[in-house]
Design a protein around this motif. Structure first.
Motif, PDB file in Angstrom:
ATOM      1  N   ARG A   1      -4.260 -84.628  29.069  1.00 64.37           N
ATOM      2  CA  ARG A   1      -4.683 -85.369  30.255  1.00 64.37           C
ATOM      3  C   ARG A   1      -6.159 -85.181  30.532  1.00 64.37           C
ATOM      4  NH1 ARG A   1       0.274 -83.436  32.550  1.00 64.37           N
ATOM      5  NH2 ARG A   1      -0.871 -81.928  33.821  1.00 64.37           N
ATOM      6  N   PHE A   2      -6.677 -83.968  30.265  1.00 65.22           N
ATOM      7  CA  PHE A   2      -8.078 -83.685  30.514  1.00 65.22           C
ATOM      8  C   PHE A   2      -8.968 -84.146  29.359  1.00 65.22           C
ATOM      9  CE2 PHE A   2      -6.308 -81.011  33.750  1.00 65.22           C
ATOM     10  CZ  PHE A   2      -7.292 -80.891  34.714  1.00 65.22           C
ATOM     11  N   GLN A   3      -8.460 -84.028  28.135  1.00 67.54           N
ATOM     12  CA  GLN A   3      -9.253 -84.325  26.946  1.00 67.54           C
ATOM     13  C   GLN A   3      -8.410 -85.200  26.006  1.00 67.54           C
ATOM     14  OE1 GLN A   3     -12.427 -82.777  26.753  1.00 67.54           O
ATOM     15  NE2 GLN A   3     -12.840 -84.283  25.153  1.00 67.54           N
ATOM     16  N   PRO A   4      -8.242 -86.491  26.342  1.00 64.51           N
ATOM     17  CA  PRO A   4      -7.407 -87.370  25.517  1.00 64.51           C
ATOM     18  C   PRO A   4      -7.919 -87.437  24.071  1.00 64.51           C
ATOM     19  CG  PRO A   4      -7.972 -88.416  27.610  1.00 64.51           C
ATOM     20  CD  PRO A   4      -8.815 -87.183  27.508  1.00 64.51           C
ATOM     21  N   GLY A   5      -6.997 -87.371  23.152  1.00 59.81           N
ATOM     22  CA  GLY A   5      -7.372 -87.493  21.749  1.00 59.81           C
ATOM     23  C   GLY A   5      -7.856 -86.216  21.101  1.00 59.81           C
ATOM     24  N   PHE A   6      -7.834 -85.098  21.832  1.00 62.22           N
ATOM     25  CA  PHE A   6      -8.308 -83.855  21.237  1.00 62.22           C
ATOM     26  C   PHE A   6      -7.403 -83.439  20.088  1.00 62.22           C
ATOM     27  CE2 PHE A   6      -7.584 -79.247  20.944  1.00 62.22           C
ATOM     28  CZ  PHE A   6      -8.818 -78.868  20.442  1.00 62.22           C
TER      29      PHE A   6
ATOM     30  N   LEU B   1     -13.643 -79.224  23.072  1.00 63.81           N
ATOM     31  CA  LEU B   1     -12.734 -78.821  24.141  1.00 63.81           C
ATOM     32  C   LEU B   1     -13.308 -77.660  24.927  1.00 63.81           C
ATOM     33  CD1 LEU B   1      -9.856 -79.114  25.429  1.00 63.81           C
ATOM     34  CD2 LEU B   1      -9.099 -77.357  23.811  1.00 63.81           C
ATOM     35  N   ASP B   2     -13.271 -77.781  26.227  1.00 63.00           N
ATOM     36  CA  ASP B   2     -13.582 -76.681  27.144  1.00 63.00           C
ATOM     37  C   ASP B   2     -12.536 -76.780  28.235  1.00 63.00           C
ATOM     38  OD1 ASP B   2     -14.514 -75.034  29.202  1.00 63.00           O
ATOM     39  OD2 ASP B   2     -16.605 -75.360  28.660  1.00 63.00           O
ATOM     40  N   TRP B   3     -11.522 -75.915  28.147  1.00 64.44           N
ATOM     41  CA  TRP B   3     -10.361 -76.060  29.020  1.00 64.44           C
ATOM     42  C   TRP B   3      -9.944 -74.711  29.580  1.00 64.44           C
ATOM     43  CZ3 TRP B   3      -5.219 -74.466  29.163  1.00 64.44           C
ATOM     44  CH2 TRP B   3      -4.389 -75.177  30.047  1.00 64.44           C
ATOM     45  N   VAL B   4      -9.524 -74.724  30.847  1.00 62.07           N
ATOM     46  CA  VAL B   4      -9.112 -73.503  31.546  1.00 62.07           C
ATOM     47  C   VAL B   4      -7.733 -73.731  32.149  1.00 62.07           C
ATOM     48  CG1 VAL B   4      -9.660 -71.955  33.466  1.00 62.07           C
ATOM     49  CG2 VAL B   4     -11.496 -72.884  32.059  1.00 62.07           C
TER      50      VAL B   4
ATOM     51  N   PRO C   1     -19.600 -85.159  28.410  1.00 61.53           N
ATOM     52  CA  PRO C   1     -18.629 -84.872  29.480  1.00 61.53           C
ATOM     53  C   PRO C   1     -18.319 -86.085  30.344  1.00 61.53           C
ATOM     54  CG  PRO C   1     -20.802 -84.149  30.153  1.00 61.53           C
ATOM     55  CD  PRO C   1     -20.948 -84.698  28.755  1.00 61.53           C
ATOM     56  N   GLY C   2     -17.111 -86.105  30.878  1.00 63.54           N
ATOM     57  CA  GLY C   2     -16.778 -87.107  31.874  1.00 63.54           C
ATOM     58  C   GLY C   2     -17.501 -86.801  33.170  1.00 63.54           C
ATOM     59  N   PRO C   3     -17.550 -87.760  34.095  1.00 66.32           N
ATOM     60  CA  PRO C   3     -18.276 -87.563  35.356  1.00 66.32           C
ATOM     61  C   PRO C   3     -17.879 -86.295  36.105  1.00 66.32           C
ATOM     62  CG  PRO C   3     -17.620 -89.852  35.119  1.00 66.32           C
ATOM     63  CD  PRO C   3     -16.964 -89.108  33.997  1.00 66.32           C
ATOM     64  N   ALA C   4     -16.593 -85.944  36.071  1.00 62.81           N
ATOM     65  CA  ALA C   4     -16.124 -84.779  36.827  1.00 62.81           C
ATOM     66  C   ALA C   4     -16.603 -83.463  36.235  1.00 62.81           C
ATOM     67  CB  ALA C   4     -14.598 -84.786  36.893  1.00 62.81           C
ATOM     68  N   MET C   5     -17.008 -83.472  34.966  1.00 64.55           N
ATOM     69  CA  MET C   5     -17.396 -82.234  34.287  1.00 64.55           C
ATOM     70  C   MET C   5     -18.904 -82.045  34.198  1.00 64.55           C
ATOM     71  SD  MET C   5     -14.733 -80.481  33.445  1.00 64.55           S
ATOM     72  CE  MET C   5     -15.325 -79.403  32.126  1.00 64.55           C
ATOM     73  N   ARG C   6     -19.674 -83.014  34.614  1.00 65.76           N
ATOM     74  CA  ARG C   6     -21.125 -82.944  34.426  1.00 65.76           C
ATOM     75  C   ARG C   6     -21.773 -81.825  35.233  1.00 65.76           C
ATOM     76  NH1 ARG C   6     -21.971 -89.538  34.439  1.00 65.76           N
ATOM     77  NH2 ARG C   6     -21.055 -89.853  32.344  1.00 65.76           N
ATOM     78  N   GLU C   7     -21.306 -81.613  36.445  1.00 66.39           N
ATOM     79  CA  GLU C   7     -21.860 -80.527  37.254  1.00 66.39           C
ATOM     80  C   GLU C   7     -21.599 -79.182  36.584  1.00 66.39           C
ATOM     81  OE1 GLU C   7     -21.543 -78.586  41.756  1.00 66.39           O
ATOM     82  OE2 GLU C   7     -20.371 -80.368  41.218  1.00 66.39           O
ATOM     83  N   TYR C   8     -20.397 -79.014  36.052  1.00 63.60           N
ATOM     84  CA  TYR C   8     -20.047 -77.762  35.379  1.00 63.60           C
ATOM     85  C   TYR C   8     -20.942 -77.517  34.169  1.00 63.60           C
ATOM     86  CZ  TYR C   8     -17.633 -74.847  31.951  1.00 63.60           C
ATOM     87  OH  TYR C   8     -17.350 -73.906  31.002  1.00 63.60           O
ATOM     88  N   PHE C   9     -21.092 -78.521  33.308  1.00 64.55           N
ATOM     89  CA  PHE C   9     -21.908 -78.323  32.116  1.00 64.55           C
ATOM     90  C   PHE C   9     -23.380 -78.100  32.474  1.00 64.55           C
ATOM     91  CE2 PHE C   9     -18.262 -80.131  29.786  1.00 64.55           C
ATOM     92  CZ  PHE C   9     -18.185 -79.192  28.768  1.00 64.55           C
ATOM     93  N   GLY C  10     -23.833 -78.695  33.567  1.00 65.76           N
ATOM     94  CA  GLY C  10     -25.189 -78.408  34.028  1.00 65.76           C
ATOM     95  C   GLY C  10     -25.349 -76.950  34.419  1.00 65.76           C
TER      96      GLY C  10
END
Length: 205
Positions: free
Chosen positions: A103-108, A143-146, A178-187
């Protein structure tokens, strides 16, 4: 008094709702608020056994919130384990969480030539970072998943903070889309946006 009954019921509802939370931080916050309200209600109406019990729960919640937030960025609280893609525990971990990862990383899909890093808190694996070598010293974060319990703490940051682990695999730069929701985290973990991807330089080992 109507307002007092509302406070009592609200405290009880929050305690019950807190027990339904998978995220450990959200559980502690809701449980604390509910316990404080229940303590106040029971003290006012004179039910001291329940007032003392809820007061004790509130103190326990405060302690664990303090500890969890103190250890949020503490490298002593988390360990990064460099494992191969054939590692049995890695594959078990990915299989157990495959539906949610999808769900978080489709196609991984775990590439055979990728590097994988498990993030552990004590004896519990709480996250995984998978990086694929695409040549010329560039690695792509596939993949970066928690796990849900620790998602409020972003423990994946410890993998990037110890950049030497990537240099040991011959990488000099990391890319991610990254998707929009993950951009702050990767920054926050050192990536910056370019025209083609988000990029982070790798420090020497």
């Amino acid at each position: 008094m109507l307002w007092l009954e509302v406070v009592g019921w609200l405290g009880s509802v929050l305690v019950v709702v807190s027990l339904m939370q998978a995220r450990v931080l959200r559980f502690r916050v809701l449980n604390l608020i509910g316990a404080v309200l229940a303590t106040g209600y029971n003290a006012i109406v004179g039910i001291w056994a329940f007032a003392v019990m809820n007061g004790a729960i509130a103190i326990i919640d405060v302690y664990w919130l303090w500890r969890l937030l103190r250890e949020r960025h503490d490298e002593r609280a988390y360990a990064v384990v460099d494992v191969g893609t054939g590692d049995a525990w890695l594959r078990h971990f990915l299989d157990v969480h495959a539906e949610e990862i999808g769900r978080f990383q489709p196609g991984f899909a775990l590439a055979d030539d990728a590097s994988a890093f498990l993030v552990a808190r004590g004896d519990e694996v709480v996250g995984v970072v998978v990086v694929r070598d695409v040549g010329d010293g560039v690695g792509v974060v596939d993949l970066d998943w928690v796990t849900t319990r620790f998602r409020d703490f972003t423990p994946g940051e410890f993998v990037y903070r110890r950049s030497g682990v990537f240099a040991e695999h011959g990488l000099r730069e990391l890319h991610v889309d990254p998707g929009p929701a993950m951009r702050e985290y990767f920054g926050k973990v050192g990536f910056h946006q370019t025209a083609t991807a988000w990029v982070r330089e790798v420090e020497a080992a």
